[in-house]
Design a protein around this motif. Structure first.
Motif, PDB file in Angstrom:
ATOM      1  N   GLU A 137      64.841  -6.703 -17.342  1.00  0.00           N
ATOM      2  CA  GLU A 137      63.973  -6.388 -16.161  1.00  0.00           C
ATOM      3  C   GLU A 137      63.631  -7.597 -15.533  1.00  0.00           C
ATOM      4  N   PHE A 138      63.722  -7.892 -14.359  1.00  0.00           N
ATOM      5  CA  PHE A 138      63.427  -9.136 -13.377  1.00  0.00           C
ATOM      6  C   PHE A 138      62.483  -9.151 -12.288  1.00  0.00           C
ATOM      7  N   LEU A 139      61.998  -7.841 -12.452  1.00  0.00           N
ATOM      8  CA  LEU A 139      60.687  -7.717 -11.415  1.00  0.00           C
ATOM      9  C   LEU A 139      59.502  -8.860 -11.583  1.00  0.00           C
ATOM     10  N   ARG A 140      58.804  -9.339 -10.488  1.00  0.00           N
ATOM     11  CA  ARG A 140      57.799  -9.936 -10.490  1.00  0.00           C
ATOM     12  C   ARG A 140      56.532  -9.263 -10.535  1.00  0.00           C
ATOM     13  N   GLU A 141      55.385  -9.234 -10.995  1.00  0.00           N
ATOM     14  CA  GLU A 141      54.209  -8.907 -10.599  1.00  0.00           C
ATOM     15  C   GLU A 141      53.714  -9.032  -9.342  1.00  0.00           C
ATOM     16  N   GLY A 142      52.991  -8.087  -8.661  1.00  0.00           N
ATOM     17  CA  GLY A 142      52.603  -8.493  -7.302  1.00  0.00           C
ATOM     18  C   GLY A 142      53.617  -7.956  -6.371  1.00  0.00           C
ATOM     19  N   THR A 197      43.456 -14.954 -11.519  1.00  0.00           N
ATOM     20  CA  THR A 197      44.796 -14.337 -12.102  1.00  0.00           C
ATOM     21  C   THR A 197      45.779 -15.358 -11.919  1.00  0.00           C
ATOM     22  N   PHE A 198      46.852 -15.259 -12.493  1.00  0.00           N
ATOM     23  CA  PHE A 198      47.986 -16.214 -12.725  1.00  0.00           C
ATOM     24  C   PHE A 198      48.672 -16.260 -11.423  1.00  0.00           C
ATOM     25  N   LYS A 199      48.648 -15.540 -10.509  1.00  0.00           N
ATOM     26  CA  LYS A 199      49.224 -15.474  -9.239  1.00  0.00           C
ATOM     27  C   LYS A 199      48.527 -14.281  -8.447  1.00  0.00           C
ATOM     28  N   TYR A 228      52.819 -22.859 -14.392  1.00  0.00           N
ATOM     29  CA  TYR A 228      52.956 -21.631 -14.241  1.00  0.00           C
ATOM     30  C   TYR A 228      52.234 -20.885 -15.368  1.00  0.00           C
ATOM     31  N   GLY A 229      51.905 -19.761 -15.131  1.00  0.00           N
ATOM     32  CA  GLY A 229      51.163 -18.868 -16.208  1.00  0.00           C
ATOM     33  C   GLY A 229      51.742 -17.398 -16.190  1.00  0.00           C
ATOM     34  N   GLY A 230      50.990 -16.546 -16.506  1.00  0.00           N
ATOM     35  CA  GLY A 230      51.475 -14.982 -16.510  1.00  0.00           C
ATOM     36  C   GLY A 230      51.914 -14.588 -17.910  1.00  0.00           C
ATOM     37  N   SER A 231      52.403 -13.380 -17.901  1.00  0.00           N
ATOM     38  CA  SER A 231      52.701 -12.633 -19.162  1.00  0.00           C
ATOM     39  C   SER A 231      54.166 -13.095 -19.714  1.00  0.00           C
ATOM     40  N   CYS A 232      54.915 -13.813 -18.936  1.00  0.00           N
ATOM     41  CA  CYS A 232      56.087 -13.984 -19.120  1.00  0.00           C
ATOM     42  C   CYS A 232      56.847 -15.324 -19.386  1.00  0.00           C
ATOM     43  N   PHE A 233      56.730 -16.272 -18.393  1.00  0.00           N
ATOM     44  CA  PHE A 233      57.308 -17.671 -18.442  1.00  0.00           C
ATOM     45  C   PHE A 233      56.667 -18.212 -19.768  1.00  0.00           C
ATOM     46  N   PRO A 234      55.169 -18.221 -19.880  1.00  0.00           N
ATOM     47  CA  PRO A 234      54.849 -18.960 -21.208  1.00  0.00           C
ATOM     48  C   PRO A 234      55.545 -18.415 -22.466  1.00  0.00           C
ATOM     49  N   LYS A 235      55.190 -17.178 -22.563  1.00  0.00           N
ATOM     50  CA  LYS A 235      55.877 -16.312 -23.933  1.00  0.00           C
ATOM     51  C   LYS A 235      57.520 -16.622 -23.968  1.00  0.00           C
ATOM     52  N   ASP A 236      58.000 -16.369 -23.002  1.00  0.00           N
ATOM     53  CA  ASP A 236      59.632 -16.401 -23.100  1.00  0.00           C
ATOM     54  C   ASP A 236      59.880 -17.623 -23.317  1.00  0.00           C
ATOM     55  N   THR A 237      59.343 -18.861 -22.728  1.00  0.00           N
ATOM     56  CA  THR A 237      59.909 -20.236 -23.194  1.00  0.00           C
ATOM     57  C   THR A 237      59.667 -20.434 -24.426  1.00  0.00           C
ATOM     58  N   ILE A 283      70.704 -13.605 -21.061  1.00  0.00           N
ATOM     59  CA  ILE A 283      70.608 -13.778 -19.758  1.00  0.00           C
ATOM     60  C   ILE A 283      69.074 -13.695 -19.134  1.00  0.00           C
ATOM     61  N   LYS A 284      68.252 -12.927 -19.658  1.00  0.00           N
ATOM     62  CA  LYS A 284      66.788 -12.584 -19.445  1.00  0.00           C
ATOM     63  C   LYS A 284      66.254 -13.925 -19.586  1.00  0.00           C
ATOM     64  N   TYR A 285      66.304 -14.415 -20.893  1.00  0.00           N
ATOM     65  CA  TYR A 285      65.534 -15.712 -21.326  1.00  0.00           C
ATOM     66  C   TYR A 285      65.954 -17.089 -20.587  1.00  0.00           C
ATOM     67  N   LYS A 310      63.770 -21.605  -3.191  1.00  0.00           N
ATOM     68  CA  LYS A 310      62.597 -20.615  -4.024  1.00  0.00           C
ATOM     69  C   LYS A 310      62.163 -21.458  -5.534  1.00  0.00           C
ATOM     70  N   PHE A 311      60.920 -21.183  -5.720  1.00  0.00           N
ATOM     71  CA  PHE A 311      60.444 -21.649  -6.978  1.00  0.00           C
ATOM     72  C   PHE A 311      60.170 -23.168  -6.842  1.00  0.00           C
ATOM     73  N   LEU A 312      59.906 -23.817  -5.502  1.00  0.00           N
ATOM     74  CA  LEU A 312      59.591 -25.187  -5.673  1.00  0.00           C
ATOM     75  C   LEU A 312      58.231 -25.486  -5.034  1.00  0.00           C
ATOM     76  N   HIS A 313      57.433 -24.257  -5.429  1.00  0.00           N
ATOM     77  CA  HIS A 313      55.947 -24.687  -4.957  1.00  0.00           C
ATOM     78  C   HIS A 313      55.161 -25.423  -6.104  1.00  0.00           C
ATOM     79  N   PRO A 314      54.522 -26.517  -6.113  1.00  0.00           N
ATOM     80  CA  PRO A 314      53.918 -27.240  -7.013  1.00  0.00           C
ATOM     81  C   PRO A 314      52.737 -26.529  -6.847  1.00  0.00           C
TER      82      PRO A 314
HETATM   83  C1  UGA Z   1      58.397 -13.946 -13.638  1.00  0.00           C
HETATM   84  C2  UGA Z   1      59.785 -13.914 -12.973  1.00  0.00           C
HETATM   85  O1  UGA Z   1      59.819 -14.282 -11.850  1.00  0.00           O
HETATM   86  C3  UGA Z   1      60.382 -12.327 -12.923  1.00  0.00           C
HETATM   87  O2  UGA Z   1      61.651 -12.551 -12.447  1.00  0.00           O
HETATM   88  C4  UGA Z   1      60.618 -11.885 -14.176  1.00  0.00           C
HETATM   89  O3  UGA Z   1      61.083 -10.481 -14.317  1.00  0.00           O
HETATM   90  C5  UGA Z   1      58.951 -11.913 -15.051  1.00  0.00           C
HETATM   91  O4  UGA Z   1      58.464 -13.297 -15.151  1.00  0.00           O
HETATM   92  C6  UGA Z   1      59.071 -11.776 -16.341  1.00  0.00           C
HETATM   93  O5  UGA Z   1      59.949 -11.830 -17.084  1.00  0.00           O
HETATM   94  O6  UGA Z   1      58.055 -10.950 -16.951  1.00  0.00           O
HETATM   95  P1  UGA Z   1      55.944 -13.234 -12.884  1.00  0.00           P
HETATM   96  O7  UGA Z   1      55.423 -13.732 -14.011  1.00  0.00           O
HETATM   97  O8  UGA Z   1      55.394 -11.880 -12.400  1.00  0.00           O
HETATM   98  O9  UGA Z   1      57.558 -13.288 -12.758  1.00  0.00           O
HETATM   99  O10 UGA Z   1      55.598 -14.089 -11.618  1.00  0.00           O
HETATM  100  P2  UGA Z   1      56.196 -15.263 -10.902  1.00  0.00           P
HETATM  101  O11 UGA Z   1      56.045 -14.961  -9.334  1.00  0.00           O
HETATM  102  O12 UGA Z   1      57.271 -15.693 -11.317  1.00  0.00           O
HETATM  103  O13 UGA Z   1      55.387 -16.539 -11.027  1.00  0.00           O
HETATM  104  C7  UGA Z   1      54.825 -17.042 -12.280  1.00  0.00           C
HETATM  105  C8  UGA Z   1      54.263 -18.154 -12.594  1.00  0.00           C
HETATM  106  O14 UGA Z   1      54.742 -19.366 -11.740  1.00  0.00           O
HETATM  107  C9  UGA Z   1      52.759 -18.092 -11.687  1.00  0.00           C
HETATM  108  O15 UGA Z   1      51.721 -18.524 -12.298  1.00  0.00           O
HETATM  109  C10 UGA Z   1      53.150 -18.719 -10.370  1.00  0.00           C
HETATM  110  O16 UGA Z   1      51.957 -19.165  -9.653  1.00  0.00           O
HETATM  111  C11 UGA Z   1      53.800 -19.853 -10.609  1.00  0.00           C
HETATM  112  N1  UGA Z   1      54.754 -20.434  -9.773  1.00  0.00           N
HETATM  113  C12 UGA Z   1      55.844 -19.781  -9.256  1.00  0.00           C
HETATM  114  C13 UGA Z   1      54.477 -21.567  -9.383  1.00  0.00           C
HETATM  115  O17 UGA Z   1      53.663 -22.342  -9.676  1.00  0.00           O
HETATM  116  N2  UGA Z   1      55.444 -22.234  -8.372  1.00  0.00           N
HETATM  117  C14 UGA Z   1      56.549 -21.418  -7.684  1.00  0.00           C
HETATM  118  O18 UGA Z   1      57.309 -21.810  -6.698  1.00  0.00           O
HETATM  119  C15 UGA Z   1      56.734 -20.312  -8.308  1.00  0.00           C
END
Ligand code: UGA
Ligand code: NAD
Length: 453
Positions: free
Chosen positions: A152-157, A325-327, A260-269, A207-209, A252-256
């Motif tokens: 799944e590739f959805l983002r929270e929010g 919250t992480f976002k 990054y936080g959240g339940s996915c990027f930290p654990k998946d990396t 692909i997901k990772y 996209k994804f070039l906002h400093p």
């Molecule tokens: C992320 C991926 O974007 C989804 O495609 C993926 O499905 C999901 O992980 C997952 O595998 O669970 P998510 O963690 O919900 O989704 O949120 P993101 O919008 O990706 O943000 C992650 C973190 O990166 C947040 O802390 C956000 O503030 C940060 N971020 C994002 C930045 O600092 N800069 C950006 O340009 C984008």
């Protein structure tokens, strides 16, 4: 077709509700009785925009059900999805697969007829094989089944929009029967010309990772460029725009930000790096990204301390932290930068007054006693010596600056998401620090000297 979704969390509940919106009969099953009872009463246990209406309308239409019993739901199902958590394992950071394997065993015991067992949780390469082994071991002799990977590739929010309008759907399947079932399931999306990537199970898993690791790398890259901008006087937002307009890079994804936080990027990396080391092919870029991101969160606390005059004078001062919250758009606190920043500020003797529009109850559970949990942004600002914006919730974008200034002890702002314009803030009488466009100071916690801009 009948669908069972195991795990009624951020992914299971959203995807289950969306499949029911496609017209399928969906039962979301969770071991958490409180969650299921709440859902049965029409209460949504998480904050995700639009989810309450989607769940309500599909329940009303009789297509969406909730249960704690796999034994009731699985026998009649055509497809069973496993969407349970895969958190980091203590110690080595690898994915903890015990929930996936427990669900696979429970599914197997209740199989009847032909069923496609689909892993939707994010799982390391090779997990599909293990799921197939577990199912083969526990399934009754009369049952027929295939195992599929459908990450799944959805983002929270933005989860519903992401699910309904994805860039692609990835399906790892190794039999025609399973591929056909998945095609039928996703027909509403393929009719909208969403690309479907059919591949083997291991490739779908990777692909997901790879996608998450690449996105985490992109964020980390722009964060480091932001640091360089501060030393050179360049503007990171213009750099991001200037490089992002190159179609090969993308905007996209070039906002400093604060990392990054959240339940996915930290654990998946972490899980990907571990898995690569196990295979004797370390991913050095990903390992650096993890390290840089961890340090960055702490470095953000340094910035606040600097903005308040330095470590020697901050004891007893007050900071208003807006956004936990992480976002924005979620109540999820998992691996949020605030979880590193707030304790570091308190450890420096600063009184933290914190507020988040949706994350207060999760924040209390994660951070515990220590900060003052404010009832609004303005309550947090009362008597503050510094305002730190950690998460870019819309309601923080339009604060009444005169009111902010009159409430604060000193009009100092550290804007970790660049939501305000430096010149306007300075004209309004604030001492303003953004990211990659105006920070000057000395790092304390990370021990790195930051040159003045
Ligand atoms: C992320 C991926 O974007 C989804 O495609 C993926 O499905 C999901 O992980 C997952 O595998 O669970 P998510 O963690 O919900 O989704 O949120 P993101 O919008 O990706 O943000 C992650 C973190 O990166 C947040 O802390 C956000 O503030 C940060 N971020 C994002 C930045 O600092 N800069 C950006 O340009 C984008
Ligand atoms: P979550 O913690 O919100 O939900 C998981 C749910 O599974 C919980 O409600 C838990 O009670 C339930 N559960 C655990 N074991 C069970 C069992 N044996 N039977 C029934 N229910 C069980 O997790 P999440 O954020 O939805 O993530 C689930 C998976 O999806 C993870 O692998 C994650 O990496 C992946 N993912 C998450 C996102 C996201 O944005 N959160 C996006 C893409 C992929």
């Amino acid at each position: 077709m009948k669908v069972v979704m195991i795990g009624a969390g951020y992914v299971g509940l959203v995807t289950g509700a969306c499949f029911s919106e496609f017209g399928f009969d969906v039962t979301c099953v969770d071991v958490d009785e409180t969650k299921i009872r709440a859902l049965e009463k029409g209460e949504i246990p998480i904050y995700e925009p639009g989810l309450d209406d989607l769940v309500a309308s599909n329940c009303k239409a009789g297509r969406l059900h909730f249960s704690t019993s796999l034994a009731d739901a699985v026998p009649a199902a055509d497809l069973v999805f496993i969407a349970v958590g895969t958190p980091s394992r203590r110690g080595d950071g690898y994915a903890d697969l015990r929930y996936v394997y427990a669900a696979a065993e429970q599914v197997a015991l209740n199989l009847s007829g032909y069923t496609t067992v689909v892993t939707k949780s994010t799982v390391p390469v090779g997990t599909g094989k293990e799921v197939a082994r577990i199912v083969a071991k526990h399934a009754p002799a009369h049952a027929e089944w295939d195992v599929v990977s459908n990450p799944e590739f959805l983002r929270e929010g933005a989860a519903i929009e992401d699910f309904m309008r994805p860039d692609r759907v990835v399906i790892g399947a190794e039999s025609d029967r399973a591929r056909e079932q998945m095609r039928q399931l996703y027909r509403p999306l393929s009719l909208r010309e969403v690309p479907m990537v059919f591949t083997e199970i291991v490739t779908a898993e990777l692909i997901k990772y790879a996608a998450n690791a690449f996105l985490a790398t992109k964020i980390t890259f722009i964060n480091e460029i932001a640091d360089l901008c501060e030393k050179t006087g360049a503007n990171v937002q213009h750099v991001a725009k200037g490089i992002g307009l190159d179609g090969r890079i993308g905007s996209k994804f070039l906002h400093p930000g604060p990392g990054y936080g959240g339940s996915c990027f930290p654990k998946d990396t972490l899980a990907l790096a571990y898995s690569a080391r196990q295979h004797g092919t370390p991913l050095r870029i990903v390992e650096s990204v993890i390290d840089i991101n961890d340090r960055r969160k702490l470095a953000m606390a340094d910035r606040v301390i600097d903005a308040m005059g330095g470590l020697s004078v901050v004891r007893g001062k007050k900071v208003a932290v807006l956004g936990l919250t992480f976002k924005p758009g979620t109540d999820d606190m998992r691996e949020s930068p605030a979880l590193a920043i707030v304790p570091a500020l308190m450890a420096a003797g600063i009184e933290a007054r914190v507020f988040d529009p949706q994350g207060m109850s999760n924040a209390k559970a994660e951070i515990g006693v220590g900060p003052y949990y404010a009832s609004s942004a303005y309550d947090a600002l009362d008597g503050a010596d510094c305002l730190a914006i950690v998460t870019e919730w819309n309601e923080f974008r339009a604060l009444q600056l005169d009111r902010v200034k009159s409430l604060m002890n000193a009009p100092v702002m550290v804007d970790m998401r660049n939501i305000y314009v430096p010149e306007e803030m300075r004209a309004a009488g604030f001492t303003y620090y953004g990211i990659g466009r105006g920070y000057t100071g000395q790092s304390i916690l990370t021990g790195q000297a930051e040159a003045a801009e």
